[in-house]
Structure formats: C-alpha cells, structure tokens
Design a protein around this motif. Structure first.
Motif, PDB file in Angstrom:
ATOM      1  N   SER A  20      -1.431  15.233   2.022  1.00 59.28           N
ATOM      2  CA  SER A  20      -1.362  15.936   0.739  1.00 59.28           C
ATOM      3  C   SER A  20      -0.939  17.383   0.934  1.00 59.28           C
ATOM      4  O   SER A  20      -0.132  17.905   0.164  1.00 59.28           O
ATOM      5  CB  SER A  20      -2.717  15.870   0.042  1.00 59.28           C
ATOM      6  N   PHE A  26      -6.117  11.724  -3.058  1.00 57.16           N
ATOM      7  CA  PHE A  26      -6.759  10.537  -3.632  1.00 57.16           C
ATOM      8  C   PHE A  26      -5.737   9.414  -3.803  1.00 57.16           C
ATOM      9  O   PHE A  26      -6.033   8.240  -3.547  1.00 57.16           O
ATOM     10  CB  PHE A  26      -7.408  10.883  -4.970  1.00 57.16           C
ATOM     11  N   ALA A  27      -4.532   9.790  -4.218  1.00 60.93           N
ATOM     12  CA  ALA A  27      -3.476   8.782  -4.356  1.00 60.93           C
ATOM     13  C   ALA A  27      -3.142   8.163  -3.003  1.00 60.93           C
ATOM     14  O   ALA A  27      -2.924   6.947  -2.896  1.00 60.93           O
ATOM     15  CB  ALA A  27      -2.232   9.410  -4.979  1.00 60.93           C
ATOM     16  N   GLN A  28      -3.109   8.995  -1.946  1.00 59.02           N
ATOM     17  CA  GLN A  28      -2.866   8.482  -0.595  1.00 59.02           C
ATOM     18  C   GLN A  28      -3.953   7.490  -0.185  1.00 59.02           C
ATOM     19  O   GLN A  28      -3.664   6.432   0.390  1.00 59.02           O
ATOM     20  CB  GLN A  28      -2.857   9.648   0.398  1.00 59.02           C
ATOM     21  N   GLN A  50      -5.833   5.656  -2.138  1.00 56.87           N
ATOM     22  CA  GLN A  50      -5.713   4.435  -2.923  1.00 56.87           C
ATOM     23  C   GLN A  50      -4.668   3.496  -2.328  1.00 56.87           C
ATOM     24  O   GLN A  50      -4.824   2.277  -2.358  1.00 56.87           O
ATOM     25  CB  GLN A  50      -5.341   4.785  -4.366  1.00 56.87           C
ATOM     26  N   ARG A  51      -3.611   4.081  -1.755  1.00 55.57           N
ATOM     27  CA  ARG A  51      -2.550   3.261  -1.160  1.00 55.57           C
ATOM     28  C   ARG A  51      -2.939   2.739   0.226  1.00 55.57           C
ATOM     29  O   ARG A  51      -2.687   1.571   0.545  1.00 55.57           O
ATOM     30  CB  ARG A  51      -1.251   4.075  -1.049  1.00 55.57           C
ATOM     31  N   PRO A  87      -5.737  15.565  -5.984  1.00 56.36           N
ATOM     32  CA  PRO A  87      -4.986  14.497  -6.660  1.00 56.36           C
ATOM     33  C   PRO A  87      -4.070  13.705  -5.720  1.00 56.36           C
ATOM     34  O   PRO A  87      -4.086  12.469  -5.713  1.00 56.36           O
ATOM     35  CB  PRO A  87      -4.188  15.250  -7.734  1.00 56.36           C
ATOM     36  N   GLN A  88      -3.277  14.423  -4.904  1.00 57.07           N
ATOM     37  CA  GLN A  88      -2.353  13.731  -4.010  1.00 57.07           C
ATOM     38  C   GLN A  88      -3.105  12.988  -2.895  1.00 57.07           C
ATOM     39  O   GLN A  88      -2.716  11.888  -2.498  1.00 57.07           O
ATOM     40  CB  GLN A  88      -1.373  14.737  -3.385  1.00 57.07           C
TER      41      GLN A  88
END
Length: 289
Positions: free
Chosen positions: A286, A107-109, A111-112, A104-105
């Motif tokens: 992450s 993937f968020a990285q 995306q940014r 999760p973390q």
C-alpha cells in the motif's frame, strides 16, 4: 509447560546472559530469570551455575537448548511447507492519519491475498498504541516512529516518509515560512502526538518562545481552521483530497523541514507469524502505490 519458556532458554544460551536474552524475547531480565527457575523446577535440576557474575548454562541446559533449536527448526520447516493461506484475527492499532493514507489500499490487498485474515482495528495516538502493543492488547500497530527511535525490542518496518510543510490559506500573500509564522497566528498540532512534537520543535527553533493561538489534536480540524483564515500551521504534507477540499496551500520548509516516518511495528517475539507477515506485506504494498 509453555513453549515460550524453552524459547527463552534457547535465547539465554545463545546470548550468554539473561539481560541480552531479555532484549531478544522482549521480556525484562527478571522475567527471564523467573522463567528459567520454572524450567528448573519442571526438569528437577539446575540449568545454570549462578556462582559467577553471569549465570553459566550447565551441560544439561546446553543439551536441552540444542533439542529446542532442532524442534523449532522442524516446526518452521513445516510452517513454510504449508500451502494454506494465513488466516485468523489480527488486532491492529493505527493512527488517524494512517487510516486514511494506508488502510484502504492495504485492506484491499488483504482481501485479495489473505481473505481469511480478519482485522480488528483500534485507533489511537502513537504513544498509546505502543503501550497497547507492549501490553499485548494489539498484535501490531501503524505509528509514527518516535523522535528517540523507539524501543529496540520491537520490530520496525518503515512504510512512508512524510515531510512537514507550512499550511496557509489559499489567498495568503507570498513569504518565507519564518515571515509567515512571525506575522500569523500559529495553530499548533497537539504535542500529545509525535507529529505535534516535531512541528513544535521546528517552530521553536525557527522562532524561539513563539506561542500558539491554540492546540488542536487533529490534522483535519487544523486544515479547516486554516481555510477559515484563523491562522497557519506546520503539519506533515496533507493528502491532496483534504488540500483540494479546503483550498489551502502548502509552502515547503526547505532543507530544515522535519520528516516523520510511518512504520508498522510488532513485538520481537512475534517475528515469523504468518498472519502478521501477511498484514505487514499488505501495508508495504500500500505504501508503494
């Protein structure tokens, strides 16, 4: 002609033998030999003197390898000069535990920092994912590093170290790990996964010939069974959400506790690929959160 053949030639000239070059480019020695024969057919002249025990490069091969090195260096310079963000599809193999702890973390990285990268997720066990990586079915994998250390032909990036604990029902009376495992049914994590092998080795050293109540292939299922009072289990330290949801308790195993290492692993030949570098950096970040 494929660029890979020229890169293999450069490795052979650098390393001095087909066998050592094979380690560098993640091929078998026979595959390296075949590629060199293909190059010889392409250029119409021998590249190696095969009369000695180790094939020695000819003057032409040395000159050709130097051209290849200069060309690759120029291409690498152009790659780093580009200010475009990495993009493209990345086929990522991942174990079940890493899907909840790291994905999760990371993937968020991504995306940014690299929104142009599209992850294609393939879940599996460590042995299956390593086979998929070697066969080219995935580009990288999040796995538990095998007890043997894993293939030296692959690139291993450590992410997390997770110590094993004894998971027991919340209301169980205090005791040492040996006492509790001696007097309670043992729910064993299946040995098809690396963590299961590590847990079984620890229990068998502590209590030789100890037999399990049942083998279960998933940590979440084992925690639910422990919470229901069916037994106890040696597992990697579980995430707090799962521990709190089921109300189980963790008992430290002390200095002899096994520790598993979660790594991102890639093929050696893929070193320096910008999209894989971006994915790796996201998972490293992450793991540090």
């Amino acid at each position: 002609m494929k660029m890979q053949l020229l890169a293999t030639l450069s490795a052979v000239v650098q390393q001095g033998s087909f066998a050592q070059a094979a380690e560098q480019v993640n091929l078998t020695p026979s595959a390296v030999s075949l590629q060199m024969k293909q190059l010889e057919q392409y250029f119409g002249q021998p590249l190696f003197d095969r009369s000695a025990r180790n094939a020695r490069p000819t003057a032409f091969a040395i000159e050709l390898a130097a051209v290849v090195e200069r060309s690759l260096a120029e291409l690498e310079s152009m790659r780093h000069a580009s200010d475009t963000a990495p993009a493209g599809n990345v086929r990522l193999g991942i174990t079940e535990s890493a899907m909840t702890t790291l994905l999760p973390q990371a993937f968020a990285q991504l995306q940014r920092n690299a929104p142009g990268i599209a992850l294609q997720i393939d879940r599996g066990t460590t042995p299956d994912l390593l086979q998929s990586l070697k066969a080219g079915r995935v580009d990288a994998a999040l796995v538990v590093r095998p007890l043997s250390g894993g293939s030296s032909r692959l690139l291993w990036t450590p992410l997390l170290r997770e110590q094993f604990v004894l998971v027991v029902p919340a209301g169980m009376a205090p005791g040492t790990a040996k006492q509790i495992l001696s007097n309670s049914p043992w729910i064993r994590l299946h040995r098809s996964v690396v963590a299961g092998q590590m847990a079984a080795r620890y229990v068998n050293q502590l209590l030789p010939q100890r037999q399990p109540l049942v083998d279960v292939p998933g940590i979440d299922a084992i925690v639910a069974m422990v919470a229901a009072g069916l037994g106890v289990s040696v597992l990697p330290r579980i995430r707090y959400q799962l521990r709190d949801a089921y109300g189980v308790r963790e008992i430290p195993l002390g200095r002899g506790a096994p520790v598993r290492q979660i790594c991102m692993v890639r093929r050696g030949a893929d070193a320096g690929m910008r999209n894989l570098d971006a994915v790796e950096q996201a998972f490293v970040a992450s793991a540090g959160m």
